[in-house]
Design a protein around this motif. Structure first.
Motif, short mmCIF file in Angstrom:
data_model
loop_
_atom_site.label_atom_id
_atom_site.label_comp_id
_atom_site.label_asym_id
_atom_site.label_seq_id
_atom_site.Cartn_x
_atom_site.Cartn_y
_atom_site.Cartn_z
N LYS A 51 70.44 35.88 1.51
CA LYS A 51 69.35 36.68 0.95
C LYS A 51 69.96 37.86 0.21
N LEU A 52 69.84 37.85 -1.12
CA LEU A 52 70.41 38.89 -1.97
C LEU A 52 69.35 39.90 -2.38
N PRO A 53 69.76 41.11 -2.73
CA PRO A 53 68.80 42.06 -3.30
C PRO A 53 68.23 41.51 -4.61
N PRO A 54 66.96 41.73 -4.89
CA PRO A 54 66.33 41.10 -6.06
C PRO A 54 66.86 41.60 -7.41
N HIS A 55 67.47 42.78 -7.46
CA HIS A 55 67.92 43.32 -8.74
C HIS A 55 69.16 42.61 -9.29
N LEU A 56 69.82 41.78 -8.50
CA LEU A 56 71.03 41.11 -8.98
C LEU A 56 70.72 39.99 -9.96
N GLY A 57 69.70 39.21 -9.69
CA GLY A 57 69.30 38.15 -10.60
C GLY A 57 70.31 37.04 -10.75
N ILE A 58 71.00 36.67 -9.66
CA ILE A 58 71.97 35.58 -9.69
C ILE A 58 71.61 34.58 -8.60
N SER A 59 72.28 33.45 -8.61
CA SER A 59 72.05 32.43 -7.60
C SER A 59 72.44 32.96 -6.22
N ASN A 60 71.72 32.52 -5.20
CA ASN A 60 72.00 33.01 -3.85
C ASN A 60 72.82 32.02 -3.03
N THR A 61 73.49 31.07 -3.68
CA THR A 61 74.35 30.11 -3.00
C THR A 61 75.80 30.49 -3.25
N PHE A 62 76.57 30.61 -2.14
CA PHE A 62 77.96 31.08 -2.26
C PHE A 62 78.90 30.21 -1.46
N LYS A 112 81.43 44.46 -3.30
CA LYS A 112 80.77 43.79 -2.17
C LYS A 112 79.32 44.21 -2.15
N VAL A 113 78.46 43.26 -1.85
CA VAL A 113 77.03 43.51 -1.73
C VAL A 113 76.63 43.15 -0.32
N GLY A 114 75.84 44.01 0.29
CA GLY A 114 75.40 43.63 1.63
C GLY A 114 75.19 44.81 2.53
N PRO A 115 74.96 44.54 3.75
CA PRO A 115 75.01 43.24 4.42
C PRO A 115 73.82 42.37 4.02
N CYS A 116 74.09 41.10 3.85
CA CYS A 116 73.09 40.11 3.46
C CYS A 116 72.93 39.09 4.58
N GLU A 117 71.71 38.62 4.76
CA GLU A 117 71.40 37.67 5.82
C GLU A 117 71.64 36.23 5.35
N LYS A 131 88.58 28.58 7.42
CA LYS A 131 87.52 28.01 8.26
C LYS A 131 86.63 29.14 8.76
N MET A 132 85.35 29.06 8.45
CA MET A 132 84.41 30.08 8.89
C MET A 132 83.07 29.41 9.20
N GLU A 133 82.58 29.63 10.39
CA GLU A 133 81.28 29.09 10.79
C GLU A 133 80.29 30.25 10.87
N LEU A 134 79.22 30.16 10.11
CA LEU A 134 78.16 31.16 10.13
C LEU A 134 76.87 30.50 10.57
N GLY A 135 76.04 31.27 11.23
CA GLY A 135 74.75 30.76 11.66
C GLY A 135 73.63 31.40 10.86
N VAL A 136 72.47 30.79 10.89
CA VAL A 136 71.30 31.35 10.21
C VAL A 136 70.98 32.68 10.87
N GLY A 137 70.82 33.73 10.05
CA GLY A 137 70.52 35.05 10.56
C GLY A 137 71.73 35.96 10.69
N ASP A 138 72.94 35.40 10.56
CA ASP A 138 74.15 36.23 10.60
C ASP A 138 74.19 37.12 9.37
N LEU A 139 74.86 38.26 9.50
CA LEU A 139 75.00 39.18 8.38
C LEU A 139 76.40 39.05 7.78
N VAL A 140 76.45 39.05 6.44
CA VAL A 140 77.72 38.92 5.73
C VAL A 140 77.75 39.87 4.53
#
Length: 96
Positions: A62-73, A44-49, A14-23
């Motif tokens: 929000k992922l770095p653009p060079h990864l080129g993968i989906s940003n849904t996790f 690990k990539v990050g910290p990502c917002e 169970k993990m609750e994250l809010g908009v703007g949190d870093l992961v």
């Protein structure tokens, strides 16, 4: 049915994250595109917002653009980011 749910919830994370949190985004072999994975790749990539919460189990980041993968996790691929004490500027003064 309640016993099955209780047994399944033992391993649920169970993990609750809010908009703007870093992961940190934990990258597994399956997430990388076919020819870009090596065993020396970053794990690990990050910290990502966090951009948006899709549901209790999925987030858009929000992922770095060079990864080129989906940003849904899924939450199993996300770890909360906590900055260490050395990176925080403490400008308070102490009076003896």
């Amino acid at each position: 049915k309640a016993t099955y749910k209780a047994a399944g919830d033992v391993h649920r994370r169970k993990m609750e994250l809010g908009v703007g949190d870093l992961v940190w985004v934990v990258m597994s072999k399956e997430i990388y595109s076919h020819d870009t994975y090596t065993k020396l790749s970053d794990k690990k990539v990050g910290p990502c917002e966090v951009l948006r919460k899709i549901n209790d189990n999925a987030y858009k980041v929000k992922l770095p653009p060079h990864l080129g993968i989906s940003n849904t996790f899924n939450v199993q691929h996300l770890v909360p980011y906590f900055p260490d004490a050395s990176s925080i500027d403490d400008t308070s003064t102490f009076i003896d």
